[in-house]
Write an enzyme that holds these catalytic residues in place. Structure first.
Site, PDB file in Angstrom:
ATOM      1  N   ALA A  10       0.825  -1.210   0.000  1.00 36.62           N
ATOM      2  CA  ALA A  10       0.000   0.000   0.000  1.00 36.62           C
ATOM      3  C   ALA A  10       0.858   1.258   0.000  1.00 36.62           C
ATOM      4  CB  ALA A  10      -0.927  -0.006   1.208  1.00 36.62           C
ATOM      5  N   SER A  34       2.889  -9.488  -0.473  1.00 37.29           N
ATOM      6  CA  SER A  34       1.815  -9.048  -1.350  1.00 37.29           C
ATOM      7  C   SER A  34       1.169 -10.283  -1.946  1.00 37.29           C
ATOM      8  CB  SER A  34       2.351  -8.145  -2.465  1.00 37.29           C
ATOM      9  OG  SER A  34       1.340  -7.865  -3.424  1.00 37.29           O
ATOM     10  N   ARG A  35      -0.079 -10.155  -2.316  1.00 39.26           N
ATOM     11  CA  ARG A  35      -0.712 -11.265  -3.018  1.00 39.26           C
ATOM     12  C   ARG A  35      -0.179 -11.380  -4.448  1.00 39.26           C
ATOM     13  NH1 ARG A  35      -5.463  -9.472   0.097  1.00 39.26           N
ATOM     14  NH2 ARG A  35      -5.998 -11.130   1.568  1.00 39.26           N
ATOM     15  N   LEU A  72      -3.337  -2.541   5.216  1.00 37.55           N
ATOM     16  CA  LEU A  72      -4.417  -3.072   4.392  1.00 37.55           C
ATOM     17  C   LEU A  72      -5.661  -2.178   4.490  1.00 37.55           C
ATOM     18  CD1 LEU A  72      -4.067  -6.827   5.420  1.00 37.55           C
ATOM     19  CD2 LEU A  72      -3.490  -5.857   3.190  1.00 37.55           C
ATOM     20  N   HIS A  77      -8.371  -4.903   8.879  1.00 36.36           N
ATOM     21  CA  HIS A  77      -7.408  -4.659   9.949  1.00 36.36           C
ATOM     22  C   HIS A  77      -7.525  -5.646  11.104  1.00 36.36           C
ATOM     23  CE1 HIS A  77      -6.484  -0.180   8.822  1.00 36.36           C
ATOM     24  NE2 HIS A  77      -6.032  -1.042   7.942  1.00 36.36           N
ATOM     25  N   LYS A  95      -4.277   3.115  11.163  1.00 36.62           N
ATOM     26  CA  LYS A  95      -5.558   3.554  11.712  1.00 36.62           C
ATOM     27  C   LYS A  95      -6.591   3.637  10.586  1.00 36.62           C
ATOM     28  CE  LYS A  95      -5.256   7.332   9.487  1.00 36.62           C
ATOM     29  NZ  LYS A  95      -6.264   7.508   8.408  1.00 36.62           N
ATOM     30  N   ARG A 163     -10.785   4.956   0.047  1.00 31.65           N
ATOM     31  CA  ARG A 163     -11.445   5.920   0.924  1.00 31.65           C
ATOM     32  C   ARG A 163     -12.875   6.208   0.480  1.00 31.65           C
ATOM     33  NH1 ARG A 163      -6.250   6.742   0.350  1.00 31.65           N
ATOM     34  NH2 ARG A 163      -4.927   7.230   2.150  1.00 31.65           N
TER      35      ARG A 163
END
Length: 329
Positions: A10, A34-35, A72, A77, A95, A163
């Protein structure tokens, strides 16, 4: 040296936390997961990490990792923090660590059962800027605190951004509303008793894109607004009967303003300013976490404080729905 693993590639990890780990005195970047193994390898090579993992499970099973940083999507989380703890890894989770206060109990159980450190990544609580604000309030520099004002806004209507995705835990309150609340609690040592709020949601995304909040701390008030679709702004002011404190660049120092605070006197005829230069609060956070994980004396943001902060966010959502004052409980 504390050996860090990063659970995903990320942006915040790559741009802020990984460089902080590389600069930290007591930490080393050991691996990237990472995937997509190619992405993990690319980031690992970029920062000189010796290990790249094609699954999160592989990193958690590795003996070369002492603790993980989890950036993530918010909706993941709790799950991955618990899984990391079960694997015996210390956890620094971005957070908000949870979308509901009640979910943090699972993290507390995992921490206590497996004897690891789990902390929410509120980097601002490690910055000397905020430590100074806390000291000034405690020593009575502004007299009796009556009003705290705050704002945190940016403009982002990208439908692909997490977001703006409700299923991933997007929204203004989870992303940035947690900052005015946490710093107010941090510097005053006080907790709110009730809250009122106006919360607006984007018609397409379903996420909260604006919130105006009034929190009663039983002696002073916190009033703030946050938005994901307004011009960028950050503000925090602590107003007492003998003066007030302006916190410049309160959350993203260097991006919105330089890290500094100004203490104004009662009559606004004099002011004292403190500037904190090129302080990297991400590095301070990494170093404090590594010390605490090793059993050394270091203050970190506790899960107990995470519960209290999320209870306030939960109450804001309730107040936005009912239009009434809601108890923070």
């Amino acid at each position: 040296m504390f050996r860090w693993g990063i659970l995903s590639t990320a942006k915040i990890g790559v741009t802020a936390v990984i460089p902080a780990i590389c600069d930290a005195e007591n930490s080393v970047l050991s691996g990237i997961a990472s995937r997509d193994l190619l992405k993990a390898r690319a980031v690992a090579e970029r920062f000189g990490a010796p290990h790249a993992f094609g699954t999160y499970e592989a990193m958690l099973a590795s003996g070369d990792i002492d603790g993980v940083y989890i950036p993530l999507p918010t909706s993941q989380h709790v799950e991955w923090s618990v899984r990391a703890a079960e694997a015996g890894k210390h956890v620094l989770c971005e957070k908000p660590i949870s979308l509901h206060a009640g979910d943090i109990a699972a993290l507390q159980r995992a921490r206590d059962t497996h004897g690891v450190l789990i902390a929410e990544a509120f980097m601002v609580t490690y910055h000397p800027q905020w430590l100074k604000v806390r000291d000034l309030i405690a020593e009575g520099a502004i007299g009796r605190l009556r009003q705290v004002q705050g704002a945190f806004t940016y403009f982002n209507k990208d439908a692909g951004n997490m977001r703006n995705q409700l299923s991933l835990g997007g929204g203004a309150l989870p992303d940035i509303g947690v900052y005015p609340t946490v710093v107010t609690r941090f510097v005053t040592g006080k907790e709110p008793v009730r809250v009122s709020a106006n919360v607006e949601r984007d018609a397409d995304f379903g996420t909260d894109c604006y919130a105006s909040v009034r929190a009663d701390f039983n002696g002073f008030e916190l009033s703030f607004y946050v938005a994901t679709q307004l011009a960028a702004r950050q503000l925090m002011v602590f107003h007492g009967d003998e003066g007030f404190i302006e916190v410049h660049g309160p959350f993203n120092t260097g991006k919105y303003d330089h890290a500094r605070i100004t203490l104004h006197n009662q009559t606004h005829t004099g002011a004292t300013e403190w500037s904190f230069g090129d302080v990297n609060h991400y590095r301070l956070q990494i170093e404090a976490f590594a010390r605490a994980a090793k059993g050394e004396d270091a203050a970190v943001f506790s899960l107990e404080s995470s519960v209290l902060n999320q209870k306030l966010i939960d109450a804001i959502y309730r107040a936005g729905e009912t239009g009434n004052w809601e108890a923070v409980a």
